[in-house]
Design an enzyme around this catalytic site. Structure first.
Site, PDB file in Angstrom:
ATOM      1  N   SER A  16       1.716 -20.553 -18.030  1.00  0.00           N
ATOM      2  CA  SER A  16       2.685 -21.172 -18.934  1.00  0.00           C
ATOM      3  C   SER A  16       2.548 -22.697 -18.957  1.00  0.00           C
ATOM      4  CB  SER A  16       4.095 -20.764 -18.480  1.00  0.00           C
ATOM      5  OG  SER A  16       5.059 -21.649 -18.980  1.00  0.00           O
TER       6      SER A  16
HETATM    7  N1  LIG Z   1      11.348 -24.655 -25.715  1.00  0.00           N
HETATM    8  C1  LIG Z   1      10.741 -24.310 -24.466  1.00  0.00           C
HETATM    9  C2  LIG Z   1       9.703 -23.232 -24.748  1.00  0.00           C
HETATM   10  C3  LIG Z   1       9.162 -22.599 -23.484  1.00  0.00           C
HETATM   11  C4  LIG Z   1       8.264 -21.412 -23.792  1.00  0.00           C
HETATM   12  O1  LIG Z   1       7.961 -21.139 -24.954  1.00  0.00           O
HETATM   13  N2  LIG Z   1       7.856 -20.702 -22.758  1.00  0.00           N
HETATM   14  C5  LIG Z   1       7.053 -19.503 -22.928  1.00  0.00           C
HETATM   15  C6  LIG Z   1       6.020 -19.379 -21.841  1.00  0.00           C
HETATM   16  S1  LIG Z   1       4.882 -20.727 -21.910  1.00  0.00           S
HETATM   17  C7  LIG Z   1       7.998 -18.313 -22.840  1.00  0.00           C
HETATM   18  O2  LIG Z   1       8.289 -17.821 -21.776  1.00  0.00           O
HETATM   19  N3  LIG Z   1       8.507 -17.900 -23.977  1.00  0.00           N
HETATM   20  C8  LIG Z   1       9.460 -16.839 -24.083  1.00  0.00           C
HETATM   21  C9  LIG Z   1      10.344 -17.039 -25.291  1.00  0.00           C
HETATM   22  O3  LIG Z   1      10.196 -18.058 -26.002  1.00  0.00           O
HETATM   23  O4  LIG Z   1      11.196 -16.172 -25.532  1.00  0.00           O
HETATM   24  C10 LIG Z   1      10.135 -25.563 -23.837  1.00  0.00           C
HETATM   25  O5  LIG Z   1      10.059 -26.604 -24.505  1.00  0.00           O
HETATM   26  O6  LIG Z   1       9.775 -25.541 -22.664  1.00  0.00           O
END
Ligand SMILES: N[C@@H](CCC(=O)N[C@@H](CS)C(=O)NCC(=O)O)C(=O)O
Length: 225
Positions: A16
């Site tokens: 991630s």
């Molecule tokens: N808006 C969050 C996004 C984080 C994200 O998209 N994480 C991914 C893994 S890299 C995830 O687990 N997504 C699941 C989801 O969006 O439901 C950030 O800026 O950190």
């Protein structure tokens, strides 16, 4: 800065890239906010599927957004990363077992988990090197400053049932907090807990802890970056 006891747990997987951003920011703020920062290496597919979620990259519109979002975020946070050409290589199970084994061995102040996780993120998201094979994990471990003997010991430990079970149990712990993706951050202040999803919640997190968000570089950019 308040003097209350603040524990911050970061659940992450090196697959991630958003977790890498959160990890570096929390490392930079550890002394500024005076937090007890605890790393919780876990397995992203376990929380995605275990919570009934779906990988964000499966939606083409979301994927386009994520690629552009990460380019800007990487610049903003000062964590250089580049999208791997092959996004299908998502198997971080061996890597996360390796980090879990390290976490079990780690003594206070060792920073082994921190250093090795950073090396694995760098390989995956900066230099686009493999992180699935024992030789790759060995390279990452050596680069993080572990001795060849310790790397060997950790590699063998990482294949043991107790370590496999430990990774599962930390992933389960995240699911019990209703986690559905990473980074997943649990903040505890004087017995009160609050969970945050994402590397974009620091302002709110600071508010919850009675601290100040001073942008991505509370001090100057760290040397190891
Ligand atoms: N808006 C969050 C996004 C984080 C994200 O998209 N994480 C991914 C893994 S890299 C995830 O687990 N997504 C699941 C989801 O969006 O439901 C950030 O800026 O950190």
């Amino acid at each position: 800065m308040s003097s209350s006891r603040k524990v911050v747990e970061l659940f992450y997987d090196v697959v991630s890239p958003y977790s890498w951003l959160a990890f570096e920011v929390l490392c930079r703020y550890r002394n500024v906010w005076n937090i007890d920062l605890k790393f919780k290496p876990a397995f992203l597919p376990g929380v995605i599927y275990g919570s009934g979620n779906q990988p964000a990259g499966m939606n083409p519109s979301k994927l386009t957004y994520i690629v552009s979002d990460l380019t800007l975020l990487s610049e903003y946070f000062g964590v250089p990363m580049f999208r791997p050409s092959d996004l299908s290589d998502k198997d971080t199970l061996s890597a996360m077992r390796f980090v879990t084994a390290l976490a079990e061995k780690e003594k206070e102040g060792d920073m082994l988990v921190e250093r090795v996780s950073r090396e694995l993120w760098k390989r995956k998201w900066r230099t686009h090197q493999d992180i699935t094979q024992p030789a790759s994990l060995t390279e990452a471990g050596l680069k993080a400053g572990l001795s060849a003997n310790v790397v060997k010991e950790i590699l063998s430990l990482s294949k043991s049932q107790p370590i496999k079970d430990k990774l599962k149990s930390v992933t389960q712990e995240a699911l019990e907090y209703k986690c559905f993706g990473f980074p997943f951050i649990v903040c505890q202040v004087n017995g009160k807990a609050k969970v945050f999803f994402g590397s974009d919640r620091f302002e709110l997190m600071a508010y919850f802890m009675g601290e100040k968000w001073m942008g991505p570089h509370p001090n100057k950019p760290t040397a190891h970056m």
